[in-house]
Design an enzyme around this catalytic site. Structure first.
Site, PDB file in Angstrom:
ATOM      1  N   ASP A 185       0.873  -1.167   0.000  1.00  0.00           N
ATOM      2  CA  ASP A 185       0.000   0.000   0.000  1.00  0.00           C
ATOM      3  C   ASP A 185       0.917   1.226   0.000  1.00  0.00           C
ATOM      4  O   ASP A 185       1.519   1.553   1.014  1.00  0.00           O
ATOM      5  CB  ASP A 185      -0.890  -0.034   1.246  1.00  0.00           C
ATOM      6  CG  ASP A 185      -1.739   1.236   1.386  1.00  0.00           C
ATOM      7  OD1 ASP A 185      -1.675   2.104   0.491  1.00  0.00           O
ATOM      8  OD2 ASP A 185      -2.461   1.349   2.397  1.00  0.00           O
ATOM      9  N   LYS A 226       2.806  11.265  -3.309  1.00  0.00           N
ATOM     10  CA  LYS A 226       1.761  10.631  -4.107  1.00  0.00           C
ATOM     11  C   LYS A 226       0.878  11.670  -4.811  1.00  0.00           C
ATOM     12  O   LYS A 226       0.355  11.421  -5.886  1.00  0.00           O
ATOM     13  CB  LYS A 226       0.908   9.754  -3.186  1.00  0.00           C
ATOM     14  CG  LYS A 226      -0.106   8.870  -3.887  1.00  0.00           C
ATOM     15  CD  LYS A 226      -0.698   7.903  -2.877  1.00  0.00           C
ATOM     16  CE  LYS A 226      -1.728   6.972  -3.497  1.00  0.00           C
ATOM     17  NZ  LYS A 226      -2.230   6.014  -2.478  1.00  0.00           N
ATOM     18  N   GLU A 263      -7.349   0.478  -4.453  1.00  0.00           N
ATOM     19  CA  GLU A 263      -7.342   0.383  -2.987  1.00  0.00           C
ATOM     20  C   GLU A 263      -8.679  -0.100  -2.412  1.00  0.00           C
ATOM     21  O   GLU A 263      -8.689  -0.988  -1.553  1.00  0.00           O
ATOM     22  CB  GLU A 263      -6.920   1.734  -2.390  1.00  0.00           C
ATOM     23  CG  GLU A 263      -5.426   1.981  -2.609  1.00  0.00           C
ATOM     24  CD  GLU A 263      -5.007   3.439  -2.472  1.00  0.00           C
ATOM     25  OE1 GLU A 263      -5.821   4.264  -2.027  1.00  0.00           O
ATOM     26  OE2 GLU A 263      -3.857   3.754  -2.826  1.00  0.00           O
ATOM     27  N   ASP A 283     -13.288   5.177   0.919  1.00  0.00           N
ATOM     28  CA  ASP A 283     -11.850   5.198   1.227  1.00  0.00           C
ATOM     29  C   ASP A 283     -11.329   6.633   1.208  1.00  0.00           C
ATOM     30  O   ASP A 283     -11.145   7.218   0.142  1.00  0.00           O
ATOM     31  CB  ASP A 283     -11.117   4.332   0.191  1.00  0.00           C
ATOM     32  CG  ASP A 283      -9.604   4.291   0.421  1.00  0.00           C
ATOM     33  OD1 ASP A 283      -9.112   4.997   1.319  1.00  0.00           O
ATOM     34  OD2 ASP A 283      -8.924   3.541  -0.306  1.00  0.00           O
TER      35      ASP A 283
END
Lengths: 626, 177
Positions: free
Chosen positions: A25, A87, A186, A208
């Site tokens: 992850d 990210k 994810e 999420d």
């Protein structure tokens, strides 16, 4: 209890050799690596027993980069060289970065490709390289812990990541020397972690909210298959934005202007994050802040914070509504709601989700770990460790893909929420007499104007024979693979002139750059790139030979004529001999030749598989009919 | 690679408009379990590539057969009529008149006193008309005569109009949020 591993003949060529595969992850704030051990998915800790790795990299002139907790500790003191939340920069152009720019303390350098590089003490670093440094740290941790080289990794990405962001993530893995078994969404990974535990069936929603991204996915679970029906979200909305909303409020409370230094700004966002986290358990938080000459004790109540983030939370709920509509599912038909990501600890977020779906969301599995745990379960299956597993994850493309047409309009070829892999072709024509070239501009997004969509790539199809306007027929084909990555081909049909590209985003790394970076990293690590190439080709040759051997053992008698079989086996022998030589180019060519020679056999096997699937079905139906 | 079977054959289903969607979904999952690239992740590049092509065909087939409009268009295409890409076709003027009126109402919906309610009502009306055309198509596509086939094509052309309208309604609904 020790279980005997029983492999069917031809199912597992070497049953003793369990492949080492991990799920990673790669998060905005924290990253994790997990693996399946004795049938159970577990996250792997570092030497100090810490499972999460802060996604922070600090560069210095002399030493190797620091990754994780130590780097994080320097974030306020050394903001320019300490890269956080990288990210958010993945697959982004300089213009997008400027939009985020005011909140980021980094210095950027523009390159010819338009990709932003971060200026650090160790030189200019692309976001892809920074991510690769994080991946390397996790890879090292996993290899130390598992005692061997990894055969592959499943790396998770936000479901709403576009092609450029996915490509950048895959490039980072390539740079780190990791074989990517799959880029996995994810929310789907989280659903796997929950679904396998509970053997769930029916429609579930996964909400999420991570550090920098928001996803909502609607999935149907049925007999081990996780089918994404629709997905939505915002790849630039997450916990960082909640912190910023609070930081801006603190700036006003402290009576500060906008001209804060990078350190001061980071101090405030760090304080904001700490306050936000404390507000999860406390109704009100009192902190003493000292920054930029101002000093004050500030009280933040849950209500105040709730008001500050209300518009962001509402935005996520709107995305939930649209995803349900795209999935063709009524809110009452959602059986379970699963919460993922650290930001779902915020009470206001939980309340809003519970209110919209009319049920309390699941929070049983640690929202920080659940994605890595699910990714590890899939990695185990994809590596070939569980040949009997029924598990299959079916994904969709999150954003429509199209081409620019006359007047800056977008013609969509693949609509959002189309199941992948997918291939779509459409014909276009010339608009001028004698036109010999056509510019092809690939974009992604939902809006009708090109300028409002993300530009993915531009290329030119040349060599169209001069004809009257409208006479040429140019077929453009979009292919999206199971990772959600696009490749585009264009062909003039009357002459067969072809042009195709693996879409390299306008501001991604070119293959040349990746190769150069790989070379650089290997000369540091004192490993020879040529040796690595050789090993890769040998692995590919082994893989092809092994799967053909198995295929012949199972289906050779039924699907091959004696002469065909002989010729195939001769080609296999040729490759075996090439494999023993040291020439990786020759092996590569041999792999290609054998692949071609066995194409027809592979196609027959696929068809036989289809027949088996359909036959299996009719048998069931006959039995049910009794 | 060239897959020669049409979507109905690929799914082992009879070539007809009437379709058991549950059965289609079940077969889709069975075939995915056989063909999806993830089933070949640890095998050679060649098998992965081929499985991606098969799965792309499978996904396209599933999307086509599942949708009432796409399925109707596809059945016509198998009979040599391409209503999706044709440039001109005769459409009943009465129907066109109704369409224009409906379209006007859709465009004015955002200014309506109750835009949500108006759009929902329009959506309902379009769905009703669509259902009637689907019934018409189902009757006609089963008949062997050329007249019946023409009538089936005409129904599909009307369905295409309504589909555009329902997309427009959806877009306006999105904008209201």
């Amino acid at each position: 209890m020790a279980l005997l591993q029983i492999a069917e003949p031809g199912q597992s060529p070497d049953p003793h050799k369990r492949k080492l595969a991990v799920g990673i992850d790669l998060g905005t704030t924290n990253s994790l690596v997990a693996t399946v051990r004795s049938g159970e998915s577990v996250t792997l800790p570092d030497e100090q027993g810490r499972h999460t790795l802060p996604s922070v990299v600090r560069y210095s002139a002399e030493a190797q980069p620091e990754v994780g907790y130590d780097a994080h500790a320097s974030a306020v003191a050394d903001p320019h060289n300490t890269i956080q939340s990288v990210k958010r920069l993945m697959g982004r152009g300089i213009a997008d970065v400027r939009k985020l720019g005011e909140e980021l303390p980094y210095r950027f350098e523009r390159t010819e490709e338009g990709m932003p590089y971060l200026v650090t003490a160790a030189g200019a670093k692309s976001p892809v390289e920074v991510s690769a440094d994080i991946l390397r740290t996790l890879q090292y941790r996993a290899e130390q812990s598992l005692g061997g080289e990894l055969s592959g990794a499943v790396i998770t990405v936000p479901a709403y990541f576009d092609d450029a962001q996915r490509q950048a993530t895959k490039d980072a893995a390539t740079l780190a020397g990791l074989k990517v078994l799959r880029l996995l969404s994810e929310p789907t990974a989280a659903a796997v972690a929950y679904g396998l535990d509970e053997g769930a069936e029916g429609v579930i929603a996964v909400y999420d909210l991570g550090g920098g991204t928001f996803d909502i996915s609607i999935l149907r679970l049925s007999k081990g298959v996780f089918e994404v029906l629709a997905t939505g979200g915002d790849s630039a909305l997450g916990g960082d934005d909640l912190d910023l909303a609070l930081a801006n409020w603190l700036i006003a409370e402290l009576g500060l202007g906008q001209n804060l230094s990078a350190s001061e700004a980071r101090y405030l966002t760090e304080q904001s994050r700490a306050i936000k986290e404390r507000l999860t358990d406390e109704p009100s938080v009192e902190v003493e802040l000292a920054v930029a000459g101002a000093q004050k004790t500030v009280t933040v109540t849950r209500e105040t914070f709730g008001e500050l983030i209300k518009h962001l939370v509402t935005h996520t709920i709107r995305a939930c509504r649209r995803a349900l509509k795209d999935a063709g599912i009524a809110v009452e038909d959602v059986k379970d709601v699963v919460m993922v990501g650290g930001s779902t600890r915020v009470p206001q977020v939980r309340a809003a989700v519970a209110d919209f779906f009319g049920r309390a969301p699941h929070i049983d599995i640690d929202p920080d770990r659940v994605v890595a745990l699910g990714a590890a379960l899939q990695a185990d299956v994809l590596a070939g460790n569980k040949p009997d597993s029924e598990m299959l994850l079916l994904d969709v493309i999150p954003l429509s893909l199209g081409l620019e047409t006359m007047g800056g309009l977008v013609e969509k070829l693949v609509h959002r929420n189309t199941a992948i892999p997918v291939a779509k072709a459409q014909e276009f024509t010339t608009f001028q007499d004698g036109q010999t070239a056509m510019a092809i501009h690939v974009v992604q997004g939902e809006r009708e104007l090109v300028d409002d969509c993300r530009s993915l790539a531009r290329f030119v199809l040349r060599g169209i024979p001069p004809m009257a306007a409208g006479a040429a027929k140019i077929r453009v084909t979009f292919q999206v693979d199971a990772d959600g990555l696009l490749s585009v081909a264009a062909q003039e049909l009357s002459t067969g002139v072809q042009s195709s590209i693996q879409v390299k985003p306008s501001y991604g790394l070119s293959d040349g750059e990746i190769e150069r970076m790989l070379k650089d990293s290997y000369s540091h690590a004192q490993e020879d790139l040529a040796l690595r190439n050789l090993r890769e080709q040998q692995v590919e040759a082994d893989r092809l030979l092994q799967s053909l051997e198995q295929a012949i053992a199972v289906d050779g008698d039924a699907l091959l004529e004696a002469a065909e079989r002989q010729s195939l086996e001769a080609s296999m022998q040729t490759l075996r001999e090439l494999r023993e030589g040291g020439d990786y180019k020759a092996i590569e060519a041999g792999v290609k030749a054998l692949a071609q020679a066995s194409d027809e056999f592979a196609a027959r096997r696929m068809d036989a598989g289809i027949q088996r699937a359909l036959r299996g079905h009719s048998v069931d139906e006959i039995e049910e009919g009794r | 690679m060239d897959i020669k079977q049409n979507y109905f054959e690929f799914y082992g289903l009879p070539e007809a408009y009437e379709l058991d969607l549950g059965q289609l979904a079940d077969r889709h999952l069975e075939l995915q379990k056989q063909l999806h690239p993830d089933r070949f992740a640890h095998l050679s590049d060649q098998e992965r590539r081929m499985s991606a092509q098969y799965t792309a065909y499978l996904n396209e087939g599933y999307a086509t057969l599942r949708s009432p409009l796409l399925r109707a268009q596809y059945l016509l295409k198998l009979r040599g009529i391409d209503t999706h890409n044709e440039s001109s076709a005769q459409i009943d003027p009465m129907f066109l008149m109704q369409q224009m009126e409906l379209r006007e109402r859709v465009e004015e919906a955002p200014q309506h006193t109750d835009p949500d309610g108006e759009l929902a009502a329009l959506d309902q009306e379009v769905a009703q008309a669509m259902a009637e055309l689907q019934a018409e198509f189902r009757r006609m596509i089963g008949e062997p005569s050329q007249e019946a086939l023409d009538a089936a094509a005409s129904a599909v052309r009307k369905m295409q109009f309504l589909d555009k309208l329902s997309r427009e309604i959806e877009r306006l609904e999105d904008e209201l949020y």
